[in-house]
Scaffold this active site. Structure first.
Site, PDB file in Angstrom:
ATOM      1  N   CYS A   1      86.606  38.310 -40.320  1.00 32.27           N
ATOM      2  CA  CYS A   1      85.887  39.612 -40.818  1.00 32.27           C
ATOM      3  C   CYS A   1      84.992  39.458 -38.941  1.00 32.27           C
ATOM      4  CB  CYS A   1      85.568  39.210 -41.812  1.00 32.27           C
ATOM      5  SG  CYS A   1      84.040  40.151 -41.799  1.00 32.27           S
ATOM      6  N   GLU A   2      84.617  40.476 -38.611  1.00 32.89           N
ATOM      7  CA  GLU A   2      83.648  40.670 -37.989  1.00 32.89           C
ATOM      8  C   GLU A   2      82.390  40.420 -38.186  1.00 32.89           C
ATOM      9  OE1 GLU A   2      82.836  44.780 -35.782  1.00 32.89           O
ATOM     10  OE2 GLU A   2      84.509  43.756 -35.319  1.00 32.89           O
ATOM     11  N   HIS A   3      81.927  40.471 -39.179  1.00 28.56           N
ATOM     12  CA  HIS A   3      79.865  40.625 -39.927  1.00 28.56           C
ATOM     13  C   HIS A   3      79.743  39.225 -40.304  1.00 28.56           C
ATOM     14  CE1 HIS A   3      81.557  44.656 -40.642  1.00 28.56           C
ATOM     15  NE2 HIS A   3      81.450  44.773 -39.137  1.00 28.56           N
ATOM     16  N   HIS A   4      81.296  38.389 -41.223  1.00 33.17           N
ATOM     17  CA  HIS A   4      80.770  36.806 -41.486  1.00 33.17           C
ATOM     18  C   HIS A   4      81.185  35.752 -40.887  1.00 33.17           C
ATOM     19  CE1 HIS A   4      79.228  40.193 -44.665  1.00 33.17           C
ATOM     20  NE2 HIS A   4      77.913  39.544 -44.054  1.00 33.17           N
TER      21      HIS A   4
ATOM     22  N   GLN B   1      89.239  45.527 -41.340  1.00 33.00           N
ATOM     23  CA  GLN B   1      90.447  46.763 -41.161  1.00 33.00           C
ATOM     24  C   GLN B   1      90.704  46.998 -40.719  1.00 33.00           C
ATOM     25  OE1 GLN B   1      91.857  45.575 -45.165  1.00 33.00           O
ATOM     26  NE2 GLN B   1      93.622  47.016 -45.187  1.00 33.00           N
TER      27      GLN B   1
ATOM     28  N   HIS C   1      89.544  40.095 -48.464  1.00 27.79           N
ATOM     29  CA  HIS C   1      88.455  39.623 -47.525  1.00 27.79           C
ATOM     30  C   HIS C   1      87.895  38.872 -48.708  1.00 27.79           C
ATOM     31  CE1 HIS C   1      88.665  43.752 -44.518  1.00 27.79           C
ATOM     32  NE2 HIS C   1      89.711  43.566 -45.458  1.00 27.79           N
TER      33      HIS C   1
ATOM     34  N   CYS D   1      84.755  37.754 -47.234  1.00 30.96           N
ATOM     35  CA  CYS D   1      83.368  37.743 -47.601  1.00 30.96           C
ATOM     36  C   CYS D   1      82.717  38.295 -48.992  1.00 30.96           C
ATOM     37  CB  CYS D   1      82.920  38.726 -46.394  1.00 30.96           C
ATOM     38  SG  CYS D   1      83.526  40.347 -46.025  1.00 30.96           S
TER      39      CYS D   1
END
Length: 203
Positions: A94-97, A135, A163, A165
């Site tokens: 995940c590019e956020h976490h 995704q 995910h 996250c």
């Protein structure tokens, strides 16, 4: 509305990248920030291991789907029906976490005189999976790369993934699955082709 897909260019030389030492130093900072001692025995080699693992986990930035999809085959005896490769496992982040996304992809296309080697489809999933992702973006990137390179009558992509996250942090809901789809060409304009794709996936 069609998805807007950005394909990040490969870094052709190492000038833009931090050095191995800088990467390892960054890991040491994170270890200290987490509350541990990077100098204790069990963590002495951790920065080197993490840097090596990241090189592998994010190797998709060094590869281009267009290179993998470049070779096609025209001797198909007139075959023009759906080609489906389903249940392609992948691991992404995940590019956020920067925590794992674990799932499987289903990819189909309708040939227009040329076909791909089946392993190439799985390889494309691997390339985009080994990048920091959402995704939704990954689903669109896979479809776009096959559509632009092969020029088929249509492409269909479905991704099912869990995910971490959501499972490991925040709401902490383990076992929930996210589904995303992208359709181009005949798969987008002809509902019967979408139904056939979904039926073949579930069969």
């Amino acid at each position: 509305m069609d998805a807007i897909v950005t394909n990040f260019p490969r870094i052709e030389d190492e000038a833009g990248r931090p050095t191995q030492k800088e990467a390892e130093d960054a890991v040491r900072v994170l270890l200290r920030w987490a509350g541990d001692d990077p100098q204790r025995e069990g963590l002495l080699d951790t920065p080197k291991r993490v840097a090596k693992a990241y090189r592998e986990l994010f190797s998709g930035y060094d590869l281009a789907a267009e290179d993998v999809l470049g070779r096609t085959f025209e001797e198909v005896a007139g075959y023009d029906d759906m080609v489906l490769v389903k249940d392609i496992p992948f691991f992404s982040h995940c590019e956020h976490h920067m925590v794992p996304i674990i799932g499987k992809a289903h990819v189909a296309y309708l040939p227009n005189g040329r076909v791909l080697g089946l392993s190439k489809i799985a390889r494309v999933v691997e390339i985009f999976g080994r990048r920091l992702q959402t995704q939704e973006t990954m689903t669109a990137q896979i479809a776009k790369s096959i559509d632009e390179t092969l020029n088929p009558r249509g492409v269909a992509v479905m991704i099912e993934a869990e995910h971490m996250c959501m499972a490991m942090r925040g709401i902490q809901k383990q076992g929930s699955t996210t589904l995303t789809t992208t359709f181009t060409g005949a798969f987008k304009t002809e509902p019967a082709e979408q139904v056939r794709f979904m039926t073949m996936i579930r069969s």
